[in-house]
Structure formats: C-alpha cells, structure tokens
Design a protein around this motif. Structure first.
Motif, PDB file in Angstrom:
ATOM      1  N   HIS A 125      11.489   8.696 -16.613  1.00 49.84           N
ATOM      2  CA  HIS A 125      11.186   9.315 -15.313  1.00 49.84           C
ATOM      3  C   HIS A 125      10.920   8.228 -14.271  1.00 49.84           C
ATOM      4  O   HIS A 125      11.489   8.250 -13.171  1.00 49.84           O
ATOM      5  CB  HIS A 125       9.969  10.234 -15.476  1.00 49.84           C
ATOM      6  CG  HIS A 125       9.511  10.884 -14.211  1.00 49.84           C
ATOM      7  ND1 HIS A 125       9.681  12.226 -13.953  1.00 49.84           N
ATOM      8  CD2 HIS A 125       8.871  10.385 -13.122  1.00 49.84           C
ATOM      9  CE1 HIS A 125       9.174  12.514 -12.760  1.00 49.84           C
ATOM     10  NE2 HIS A 125       8.667  11.409 -12.239  1.00 49.84           N
ATOM     11  N   GLU A 126      10.062   7.264 -14.636  1.00 49.52           N
ATOM     12  CA  GLU A 126       9.721   6.215 -13.675  1.00 49.52           C
ATOM     13  C   GLU A 126      10.902   5.282 -13.430  1.00 49.52           C
ATOM     14  O   GLU A 126      11.102   4.811 -12.302  1.00 49.52           O
ATOM     15  CB  GLU A 126       8.505   5.427 -14.164  1.00 49.52           C
ATOM     16  CG  GLU A 126       7.220   6.238 -14.222  1.00 49.52           C
ATOM     17  CD  GLU A 126       6.846   6.857 -12.887  1.00 49.52           C
ATOM     18  OE1 GLU A 126       7.269   6.337 -11.832  1.00 49.52           O
ATOM     19  OE2 GLU A 126       6.133   7.870 -12.894  1.00 49.52           O
ATOM     20  N   PHE A 131      15.599   3.311 -10.081  1.00 52.26           N
ATOM     21  CA  PHE A 131      17.049   3.317  -9.880  1.00 52.26           C
ATOM     22  C   PHE A 131      17.408   3.967  -8.544  1.00 52.26           C
ATOM     23  O   PHE A 131      18.204   3.428  -7.761  1.00 52.26           O
ATOM     24  CB  PHE A 131      17.712   4.077 -11.031  1.00 52.26           C
ATOM     25  CG  PHE A 131      19.219   4.105 -10.973  1.00 52.26           C
ATOM     26  CD1 PHE A 131      19.962   3.154 -11.637  1.00 52.26           C
ATOM     27  CD2 PHE A 131      19.894   5.091 -10.262  1.00 52.26           C
ATOM     28  CE1 PHE A 131      21.360   3.175 -11.591  1.00 52.26           C
ATOM     29  CE2 PHE A 131      21.274   5.120 -10.201  1.00 52.26           C
ATOM     30  CZ  PHE A 131      22.013   4.157 -10.872  1.00 52.26           C
ATOM     31  N   LEU A 132      16.812   5.129  -8.269  1.00 49.60           N
ATOM     32  CA  LEU A 132      17.156   5.857  -7.047  1.00 49.60           C
ATOM     33  C   LEU A 132      16.697   5.114  -5.794  1.00 49.60           C
ATOM     34  O   LEU A 132      17.393   5.116  -4.775  1.00 49.60           O
ATOM     35  CB  LEU A 132      16.568   7.268  -7.084  1.00 49.60           C
ATOM     36  CG  LEU A 132      17.173   8.205  -8.140  1.00 49.60           C
ATOM     37  CD1 LEU A 132      16.471   9.560  -8.127  1.00 49.60           C
ATOM     38  CD2 LEU A 132      18.671   8.392  -7.925  1.00 49.60           C
ATOM     39  N   PHE A 144      13.284  16.566  -4.550  1.00 47.58           N
ATOM     40  CA  PHE A 144      14.533  15.995  -5.044  1.00 47.58           C
ATOM     41  C   PHE A 144      14.243  14.770  -5.916  1.00 47.58           C
ATOM     42  O   PHE A 144      14.856  14.590  -6.978  1.00 47.58           O
ATOM     43  CB  PHE A 144      15.430  15.615  -3.867  1.00 47.58           C
ATOM     44  CG  PHE A 144      16.756  15.041  -4.263  1.00 47.58           C
ATOM     45  CD1 PHE A 144      17.852  15.860  -4.475  1.00 47.58           C
ATOM     46  CD2 PHE A 144      16.919  13.676  -4.436  1.00 47.58           C
ATOM     47  CE1 PHE A 144      19.080  15.335  -4.853  1.00 47.58           C
ATOM     48  CE2 PHE A 144      18.137  13.134  -4.811  1.00 47.58           C
ATOM     49  CZ  PHE A 144      19.217  13.972  -5.026  1.00 47.58           C
ATOM     50  N   MET A 145      13.318  13.918  -5.469  1.00 41.98           N
ATOM     51  CA  MET A 145      12.973  12.730  -6.245  1.00 41.98           C
ATOM     52  C   MET A 145      12.387  13.117  -7.598  1.00 41.98           C
ATOM     53  O   MET A 145      12.764  12.558  -8.642  1.00 41.98           O
ATOM     54  CB  MET A 145      11.981  11.867  -5.471  1.00 41.98           C
ATOM     55  CG  MET A 145      12.585  11.151  -4.278  1.00 41.98           C
ATOM     56  SD  MET A 145      13.814   9.898  -4.739  1.00 41.98           S
ATOM     57  CE  MET A 145      12.769   8.638  -5.460  1.00 41.98           C
ATOM     58  N   GLU A 146      11.457  14.072  -7.601  1.00 40.28           N
ATOM     59  CA  GLU A 146      10.827  14.457  -8.862  1.00 40.28           C
ATOM     60  C   GLU A 146      11.770  15.294  -9.723  1.00 40.28           C
ATOM     61  O   GLU A 146      11.810  15.145 -10.948  1.00 40.28           O
ATOM     62  CB  GLU A 146       9.525  15.211  -8.603  1.00 40.28           C
ATOM     63  CG  GLU A 146       8.472  14.405  -7.874  1.00 40.28           C
ATOM     64  CD  GLU A 146       8.057  13.138  -8.613  1.00 40.28           C
ATOM     65  OE1 GLU A 146       8.519  12.888  -9.754  1.00 40.28           O
ATOM     66  OE2 GLU A 146       7.259  12.372  -8.053  1.00 40.28           O
ATOM     67  N   GLY A 147      12.549  16.170  -9.095  1.00 39.26           N
ATOM     68  CA  GLY A 147      13.478  16.995  -9.853  1.00 39.26           C
ATOM     69  C   GLY A 147      14.565  16.160 -10.513  1.00 39.26           C
ATOM     70  O   GLY A 147      14.913  16.386 -11.681  1.00 39.26           O
ATOM     71  N   SER A 148      15.102  15.185  -9.783  1.00 40.06           N
ATOM     72  CA  SER A 148      16.140  14.336 -10.366  1.00 40.06           C
ATOM     73  C   SER A 148      15.564  13.462 -11.474  1.00 40.06           C
ATOM     74  O   SER A 148      16.220  13.228 -12.507  1.00 40.06           O
ATOM     75  CB  SER A 148      16.791  13.471  -9.278  1.00 40.06           C
ATOM     76  OG  SER A 148      15.831  12.653  -8.630  1.00 40.06           O
ATOM     77  N   ALA A 149      14.335  12.958 -11.286  1.00 39.27           N
ATOM     78  CA  ALA A 149      13.711  12.130 -12.324  1.00 39.27           C
ATOM     79  C   ALA A 149      13.496  12.940 -13.598  1.00 39.27           C
ATOM     80  O   ALA A 149      13.729  12.458 -14.710  1.00 39.27           O
ATOM     81  CB  ALA A 149      12.390  11.560 -11.819  1.00 39.27           C
ATOM     82  N   SER A 209      10.703  21.686  -9.705  1.00 34.84           N
ATOM     83  CA  SER A 209      11.638  20.721  -9.115  1.00 34.84           C
ATOM     84  C   SER A 209      12.764  20.430 -10.093  1.00 34.84           C
ATOM     85  O   SER A 209      13.938  20.345  -9.701  1.00 34.84           O
ATOM     86  CB  SER A 209      10.901  19.427  -8.749  1.00 34.84           C
ATOM     87  OG  SER A 209       9.947  19.652  -7.736  1.00 34.84           O
ATOM     88  N   TRP A 210      12.410  20.261 -11.377  1.00 39.01           N
ATOM     89  CA  TRP A 210      13.460  20.056 -12.385  1.00 39.01           C
ATOM     90  C   TRP A 210      14.404  21.255 -12.423  1.00 39.01           C
ATOM     91  O   TRP A 210      15.627  21.095 -12.434  1.00 39.01           O
ATOM     92  CB  TRP A 210      12.846  19.862 -13.775  1.00 39.01           C
ATOM     93  CG  TRP A 210      13.875  20.052 -14.855  1.00 39.01           C
ATOM     94  CD1 TRP A 210      14.823  19.145 -15.251  1.00 39.01           C
ATOM     95  CD2 TRP A 210      14.127  21.238 -15.601  1.00 39.01           C
ATOM     96  NE1 TRP A 210      15.643  19.692 -16.217  1.00 39.01           N
ATOM     97  CE2 TRP A 210      15.241  20.979 -16.446  1.00 39.01           C
ATOM     98  CE3 TRP A 210      13.524  22.499 -15.652  1.00 39.01           C
ATOM     99  CZ2 TRP A 210      15.746  21.927 -17.327  1.00 39.01           C
ATOM    100  CZ3 TRP A 210      14.020  23.447 -16.532  1.00 39.01           C
ATOM    101  CH2 TRP A 210      15.126  23.161 -17.352  1.00 39.01           C
TER     102      TRP A 210
END
Length: 515
Positions: A125-126, A131-132, A144-149, A209-210
């Motif tokens: 996740h981190e 990467f992003l 979006f940041m948390e859902g994509s992670a 978010s996921w």
C-alpha cells in the motif's frame, strides 16, 4: 533409534537465518533471514513494481541507486510499532519518503503461499503511494490515492512469476459490511465527507475507496469513465463536478457500487510472466560489523530524539571499537555522531569510512551535513560553505542523479543569505524531479517559486503536498498557501510563513510513520 541418529547426522543442515542485503533495481532490503526467503520477498516486490508499471505505462526507468526504497525487516509487528512510536496497535508496516533516503520498515513476511499477510499488504500500500507520487502529473484526490493503493496492494504472486492485481480486498471486508456508512458521494465530494466524519470514529473510507476504484477500473459498463474523471480534474474542475460529468448521478452510482460488492465473484487482473520485467536480485551477506550495527542504523535513519541520539552515539562507538576497519560501521558511527551534535566526530568517522571504501554514499552525506552545520557559525561563511559542498560534489561524481548534492548546492546560497542563482534554483527543481515523493523538498521549491513570483508554478509544485493522504498539518498549511495564491489578492509582498498555524513541516515529507 541408532538408525534415526545416523539419519539425523547425515541430513543437510537447515538453512540458517543471517543478516543479508538484497539489492535490485527499485529496492534494497536488509533482513535477518534465509537466502531463499529474502530472494523470494525481493522478487515479489520487483514483480509488483513491474506489474504497476505495465498497467499504468509509467515508472519503467529505474531510479538512481540512492533513490531506491530501502526496506528494513525487523522481528515482528511489536518491533515495527516500537520503531514507529505507535500506540494505536494498527501499524503493520510504515514508510518514510525522503530524497535519497526513502525507507520502509516491515516485520518478516510469509512469502511461501503467494497470499499476502497484512504486513505485506501494508508495505505494498505504501509503496503504491511512493510509485504514484513518482509519476503524478497533478494532485489526485484522497479517495483515488487510497483506493488505488488498496487495489494494487490486494495482490497475489504465483511461483511461475504470474502476478494477480486487484484481488478482493478481504482485509477490508469487515468494515464494508459492518460500517457501511461512507457513500460514493462522500468520496467524490470531500465537503460531504467532512460534514460527517467528525460525528463518528472509525469508518469505511479505505474500504469504500477500494470498492469504488475496483468498480470503476474493472466494470466494463464504466470503461473510460475513470480516465475522463481524472482528465476533468486535471483541467481544473472540482472533484464532485468532474464525478457527476464522468459518472452521472452519484446516488445512482452508489446503488451500482453497492450491488457490485454483493457479487459472488469479482474480476481481477492476471499478469503473466511474459509481461512482468522483474529486475534480478543480488544477495550479499553482511559483515559481522554491519550485522552488529544494523539495529543502530535502523534507529538512526528513522530519526531520533536528543536523548536517544546520545545513547545511540555511545553504543555506536562501542561497536566501532570492535570493528575499526569496517567502512559500513564507521558510516553508521558518522550518522550517530551527527545526530548527537558532535560534528567533528562525524567528519572523522566519515573520512575514515571513505578511506576504506569510497563508495559509502551515506558517509559523504553525513560529512556534508556536519560541515553545513559548522558553516552556519563560521566567520568566513563563503569558505565554510564551499568546504561543506565538497562532499556533495564528490557524491555527485559517484552518483550523478543523487538528489542531495543538487539540494545542498542550492542550500549553500540560502545558508549564506545570498540570493540563489538561476543554476541553483534549477538544481533544486531537478532534485524534485528525481525525488517527487519528498514533499518537504516540494515545499522548499514552491517557496522559492513564490519568492521568484512564479505563482502558477508554485501551485502545481505544492499540489501533492496539499493533498497528501497522510499530510496532517503540513497538508493543511499547503492548502492555505494555495488558496492565497489562487485568491486573486495582491501577492507582491506575500510571505507563506504568515499563514502558519502550527509548524509547516510536512509529516509525510519528514516521513512520519504511515500505516
């Protein structure tokens, strides 16, 4: 019984754990483990990076060696929380993003089954955030940041090299079923969520978010909508307006997302070994001195209090006395001395390390940091700062894309109270390009851009700081600065520090432990 004893005597000895370094294109891992386990762990991380790079068509160029993420594997989750100074009981792994020194800490993970334990999920996740941030063209919204992670970290690895991404996030199932109070509108309209969140404690923000990211990414009827949403955000639209234009009625979207969660099966992404270009892994057993100093090295690189610094320096000197010819031990001693405020001792230790091994990158850094601190009090500032830059210039020759020589070239002007030259500002800009995940560095560049009256550029530079998922007071401060820059008010004498409420230091940039 005799036959059994003979059989035991002729059996090969079991693989023994020992301190090892695993080096690859994107990671350096230190672990007290077996070679087989560490190689598999490192290989999985490289395959994970390759999978994201393939899907997002980015991040395919390897970073400079010092901009790789260094991962320290410690005994257990209790040790992780102790190093993170965490009392919540919910930190399983954490990550500190810094130019030339990004580190993560995780307990030993089980790599044998391919299914991930929560410590590995937290680490992935981190790393997804890392990467992003490295490829971001504009600040993505929090959901979006948390859902994509969460989406990418819900991974699975097969022994044949296959990587599965976007697997069901089983670790979020409970919150989605038992705390189903966060809606799609809450995620896409931050104001809606802000009105609710203070009326409750724990909620399903991460889980929802996921789910929303998974639905918009893999549901065929929504193909292209997520890309359109991001494009609208980049054009300057508010999240809620961009969402309504891209996804339609948000209450209808919520109903579809709720139905999606109840499906007996969910799609995921299957990446065959043919599309995974994982970097090879090189293993090295640490010397006795390196192994002995490793606990101190970990604590030093995470950051220490004044009291801890003195204790660690004392411990470092004792270990260095046992291993006086070990360059890695002397480098760790230099860092401990610097942290304890003994700059002369730090310089001596760094010089001794470099005399043995001129490739000790951190020895150049610690010597430079100590010389910079001495230069602050020097009578001949120009000469002192010239001397302070020398270790960083040597480091630049050793590793041309290391960001710190560029940063300290700029800071040599600031330290003398001299206006940085265009070349110095360009060096700082290049450092941000090399380490875009270092949000403190971004803030430094943004303040220089404000002094140079490049206000639009400062807004872009500050965006990731302002919308950092774990930014705390630093993010709030950056948002206030952006609001002022975009307010239309006269900015002629604008000083960003006038907007401080607390310290503007960014938790994410300094690397406060993040779950």
């Amino acid at each position: 019984m005799l036959l059994l004893l003979v059989a035991m005597l002729v059996m090969p000895a079991a693989a023994q754990a020992k301190w090892l370094e695993a080096s690859s294109a994107h990671f350096v891992i230190y672990a007290n483990d077996t070679e087989e386990e560490l190689r598999q762990f490192s290989d999985q991380l490289e395959r994970y990076h390759s999978g994201m790079a393939f899907l997002l068509n980015a991040g395919k160029e390897p970073p400079s060696p010092s901009n790789r993420v260094t991962i320290f594997v410690v005994k257990n989750e209790r040790e992780v929380r102790k190093l993170a100074r965490d009392n919540s009981g919910f930190v399983y792994a954490f990550y500190k993003p810094r130019a030339g020194a990004s580190i993560a800490v995780t307990p030993r993970v089980n790599t044998g089954t391919g299914r991930l334990d929560f410590s590995m999920i937290a680490l992935l996740h981190e790393y997804t955030h890392h990467f992003l941030y490295s490829i971001a063209q504009f600040p993505w919204p929090l959901w979006f940041m948390e859902g994509s992670a969460e989406f990418f970290a819900s991974a699975q690895f097969s022994r044949d090299g296959t990587v599965m991404l976007g697997m069901p996030a089983r670790h979020r199932a409970a919150e989605l079923f038992y705390v189903p109070d966060v809606t799609a509108r809450d995620l896409l309209d931050p104001e809606s969520y802000e009105k609710k969140k203070n009326r409750r404690g724990y909620d399903a923000y991460y889980g929802k978010s996921w789910l929303l990211y998974h639905y918009l990414s893999l549901e065929k009827s929504r193909s292209g909508q997520l890309k359109k949403y991001l494009s609208l955000l980049q054009s300057g639209k508010r999240s809620v307006d961009a969402a309504q234009e891209a996804f339609g009625d948000l209450d209808v979207l919520e109903r579809y997302v709720a139905q999606y969660m109840k499906r007996p099966r969910l799609s995921y992404i299957h990446l065959s070994p043919a599309v995974i270009q994982a970097s090879p892994v090189a293993l090295r057993e640490l010397s006795d001195g390196e192994a002995a100093i490793m606990p101190i090295r970990i604590r030093s690189q995470l950051g220490v209090t004044e009291e801890e610094a003195g204790q660690i320096f004392t411990e470092s000197k004792a270990i260095a006395a046992r291993y006086p010819g070990d360059a890695a031990v002397l480098t760790a001693l230099a860092e401990a001395a610097h942290d304890a405020g003994d700059d002369d001792a730090a310089i001596r230790a760094a010089d001794a390390a470099l005399a043995i091994d001129p490739r000790q990158v951190n020895a150049y850094v610690q010597k430079g940091l100590s010389l910079f601190r001495k230069a602050e009090k020097a009578e001949d500032a120009e000469s002192a700062y010239r001397a302070a830059r020398a270790p960083f210039l040597a480091l630049n020759k050793l590793e041309n894309d290391h960001p710190l020589p560029l940063v300290y070239y700029y800071l040599a002007f600031v330290g003398q109270g001299v206006t940085p030259t265009d070349t110095a500002v360009q060096a700082l800009q290049r450092a941000v390009e090399l380490a875009p995940f270092d949000l403190g560095l971004r803030q430094q560049l943004a303040f220089q851009q404000i002094r140079d009256k490049h206000y639009d550029a400062a807004v872009v530079t500050l965006g990731p700081v302002a919308y950092n998922p774990h930014g705390g007071s630093g993010s709030a401060f950056a948002r206030r600065v952006i609001d002022r820059l975009t307010s239309g008010e006269n900015l002629e004498d604008f000083d960003p520090s006038s907007l401080e409420e607390d310290s503007p230091a960014d938790e994410g940039a300094e690397g406060a432990p993040e779950e």
